[in-house]
Write an enzyme that holds these catalytic residues in place. Structure first.
Site, mmCIF file in Angstrom:
data_model
loop_
_atom_site.group_PDB
_atom_site.id
_atom_site.type_symbol
_atom_site.label_atom_id
_atom_site.label_comp_id
_atom_site.label_asym_id
_atom_site.label_seq_id
_atom_site.Cartn_x
_atom_site.Cartn_y
_atom_site.Cartn_z
ATOM 1 N N PHE A 156 38.204 30.163 46.822
ATOM 2 C CA PHE A 156 39.626 30.462 46.620
ATOM 3 C C PHE A 156 39.879 31.463 45.508
ATOM 4 O O PHE A 156 40.941 32.079 45.454
ATOM 5 C CB PHE A 156 40.404 29.175 46.324
ATOM 6 C CG PHE A 156 40.083 28.538 44.996
ATOM 7 C CD1 PHE A 156 40.613 29.032 43.804
ATOM 8 C CD2 PHE A 156 39.252 27.429 44.933
ATOM 9 C CE1 PHE A 156 40.314 28.442 42.584
ATOM 10 C CE2 PHE A 156 38.958 26.832 43.713
ATOM 11 C CZ PHE A 156 39.483 27.342 42.538
ATOM 12 N N LYS A 180 35.005 32.883 57.039
ATOM 13 C CA LYS A 180 35.788 31.659 56.831
ATOM 14 C C LYS A 180 36.219 31.646 55.368
ATOM 15 O O LYS A 180 35.510 31.158 54.495
ATOM 16 C CB LYS A 180 34.942 30.420 57.150
ATOM 17 C CG LYS A 180 35.736 29.191 57.620
ATOM 18 C CD LYS A 180 36.668 28.589 56.612
ATOM 19 C CE LYS A 180 35.995 27.928 55.444
ATOM 20 N NZ LYS A 180 37.024 27.333 54.502
ATOM 21 N N GLU A 183 40.734 27.899 52.744
ATOM 22 C CA GLU A 183 42.010 27.571 53.386
ATOM 23 C C GLU A 183 43.166 27.606 52.390
ATOM 24 O O GLU A 183 44.334 27.607 52.799
ATOM 25 C CB GLU A 183 41.927 26.198 54.051
ATOM 26 C CG GLU A 183 41.791 25.013 53.115
ATOM 27 C CD GLU A 183 40.374 24.760 52.613
ATOM 28 O OE1 GLU A 183 40.160 23.702 52.007
ATOM 29 O OE2 GLU A 183 39.499 25.624 52.824
ATOM 30 N N SER A 233 30.841 26.190 44.802
ATOM 31 C CA SER A 233 30.258 25.265 43.837
ATOM 32 C C SER A 233 28.794 24.981 44.163
ATOM 33 O O SER A 233 28.352 25.146 45.310
ATOM 34 C CB SER A 233 31.043 23.946 43.832
ATOM 35 O OG SER A 233 30.835 23.241 45.043
ATOM 36 N N CYS A 288 33.523 32.429 38.539
ATOM 37 C CA CYS A 288 32.160 31.952 38.313
ATOM 38 C C CYS A 288 31.450 32.725 37.221
ATOM 39 O O CYS A 288 30.360 32.333 36.795
ATOM 40 C CB CYS A 288 31.354 32.005 39.610
ATOM 41 S SG CYS A 288 31.116 33.667 40.259
ATOM 42 N N GLU A 386 30.829 22.339 35.206
ATOM 43 C CA GLU A 386 31.618 23.541 35.423
ATOM 44 C C GLU A 386 33.073 23.109 35.585
ATOM 45 O O GLU A 386 33.455 22.531 36.605
ATOM 46 C CB GLU A 386 31.153 24.303 36.659
ATOM 47 C CG GLU A 386 31.918 25.598 36.883
ATOM 48 C CD GLU A 386 31.516 26.336 38.156
ATOM 49 O OE1 GLU A 386 31.566 27.576 38.151
ATOM 50 O OE2 GLU A 386 31.149 25.658 39.140
#
Length: 501
Positions: A156, A180, A183, A233, A288, A386
């Site tokens: 995201f 993909k 969402e 992740s 990240c 994290e």
């Protein structure tokens, strides 16, 4: 957190075989993080939708694979022009669905555009090797050929940049692709697919599907998909790597991070603090490569923490589309609450709370203020995990040896940095640190597009990083061809114009 009663929601479509499609049994909500309101609906793909996307990609593959690289590059060049034309609109979509500030979104779109610029050079990047007379009258050469139908599963936090780490390189190499996106931020990927169609990309070469874990599993289990790229992740990266290995897919799965910055006593502390503030709190810490842990060495500690406190407390938090805002909201209320929970845990574990961002959660939207901890210990959850939010922790070390050992002991190894005016210390750090991307007086050492991006240890599952030359290697297979032509008598003279047949 609900939609206004009088608002009719648009549906973000799938993009399959060059056309939008909205039919689905399940849907999800898309929020504006700055308001907390639902703004759109997004369909979730089931196995049948994934299969339709794979069939479209499979049907388009032979013609696209056989299209000369120069013609594929021309499509990329046109796509590049359209991206530059629509850069601000793409950035606005990012701000609307993710929440990051508009200048930050513009910068992230630009970094994605730079990968497309690199992909435009694909005719040169696909050249193989040639060796003459490796044996008597025997020659050998190599070919780089596309892998086939590829898929990308993206997070995201960078709705434009991370997808463009993947599909431009894959498509330029002659593959077809199924994207993909998260969402939570689906709209930008569909818009980029529309731009590629406008650029002349044949239908079926790029397809976009949406969904949750069920959609991801349908991708991982489909035998018609040959390679998968992922950014997200570490637990999910490991899961995707393992599932792809079971089904024989090529995979690159980039996981999480706990990025450290070591600050030595000889560093320009004002410069270092400015750099660390942007690296820690930019994009609300949802990246990240964010610096989330500072290791202050020796006498650097106290004055550095004072500078960080002063600068972090001055950050203007608000909606990303407002002028002067430096940090926007987090992506969802659930994620905001999770990050706030880490602040609670840090206080409970005994870390020194220098700056508390939790009061920022009381306004509309998914906001959280900047948090700064000092005197953090390696066993605390605010260091080990994290957090992916606007929380910066400071640890202390007596020497550079202790600092390097601390960083190398961490299971994550995505990015790291050192701040110093000592060339010897920097050189030693670069040599000894066990991390994939390293900065010297550079807080976020994200490589430019013609280098490759990726970490070590639990930050990467797979052998090849994304974009750059390693991206070309991931999206192609090498074929070695050895030839020998038996000796024949010289043909008789010909008087016609010679042709290549």
């Amino acid at each position: 957190m609900n939609k206004p009663a009088d608002l009719k929601l648009d549906t973000v479509p799938f993009w399959i075989n060059g056309k939008p499609q909205t039919s689905a049994a399940r849907h999800g909500d898309v929020f504006n993080p700055a308001t907390g309101h639902v703004t759109k609906r997004v369909p979730f793909a089931d196995a049948a939708v994934i299969d339709a996307a794979v069939k479209a990609a499979t049907a388009a593959l032979p013609e696209w694979r056989d299209t000369p690289p120069l013609r594929r590059a021309r499509v990329m060049q046109k796509f590049l022009q359209l991206l530059q034309r629509d850069q601000k609109r793409l950035a606005q979509i990012v701000t609307e669905e993710h929440g990051k500030t508009l200048p930050d979104a513009m910068g992230s779109v630009q970094r994605g555009i730079e990968v497309v610029e690199f992909a435009c050079g694909i005719p040169n990047l696909l050249k193989g090797e040639y060796a003459e007379n490796v044996g008597t009258q025997v020659d050998t050469h190599t070919l780089r050929q596309p892998v086939g139908v590829c898929a990308g599963i993206t997070p995201f936090n960078f709705p434009v940049m991370v997808p463009m780490w993947m599909f431009p390189m894959a498509i330029a190499c002659g593959n077809t692709f199924i994207l993909k996106p998260s969402e939570k931020v689906p709209s930008a990927s569909v818009r980029m697919a529309e731009l590629l169609k406008e650029a002349g990309l044949p239908d079926g070469v790029l397809n976009v599907v949406h969904g949750d874990k069920a959609s991801v599993d349908a991708i991982l289990n489909h035998t018609g998909i040959h390679a998968v790229s992922f950014v997200g992740s570490t637990p999910i990266a490991k899961y995707i790597y393992e599932q792809c290995a079971k089904t024989g897919k090529r995979v690159q799965a980039l996981g999480g991070a706990k990025n450290h910055a070591i600050v030595l006593p000889d560093a320009d502390l004002e410069f270092a603090a400015d750099a660390l503030i942007g690296a820690a709190y930019g994009s609300a810490g949802e990246r990240c490569m964010a610096i989330s842990a500072v290791v202050a060495v020796g006498a650097a500690g106290d004055p550095l923490v004072k500078l960080l406190e002063k600068k972090a407390s001055a950050i203007k938090v608000g909606p990303g589309d407002e002028d002067g805002v430096e940090m926007g909201p987090l992506v969802t209320c659930q994620h905001r609450d999770k990050v706030a929970g880490y602040v609670d845990a840090g206080v409970k574990d005994g870390a020194k709370l220098v700056l508390d961002g939790r009061p920022g959660a009381k306004r509309d939207g998914f906001f959280l203020g900047t948090t700064l901890f000092d005197q953090v210990k390696p066993e605390m959850s605010i260091y080990k995990d994290e957090i992916f939010g606007p929380v910066l922790v400071v640890l202390r070390a007596n020497t550079i040896d202790e600092a390097i050992a601390l960083v190398n002991k961490n299971p994550y190894a995505n990015g790291t940095a050192i701040f110093t005016e000592s060339g010897g210390a920097a050189r030693r750090f670069v040599s000894e640190i066990q991390v994939g991307m390293v900065g010297v007086n550079v807080p976020i050492p994200v490589p430019v597009a013609y280098f490759s991006f990726g970490g070590w240890k639990n930050s990467l599952f797979g052998d090849l990083h994304v974009h750059g030359v390693e991206g070309v290697k991931f999206y192609t297979r090498t074929k070695v061809v050895t030839t020998r032509w038996p000796h024949q008598d010289t043909p008789a003279a010909g008087f016609h114009m010679p042709t290549l047949g």
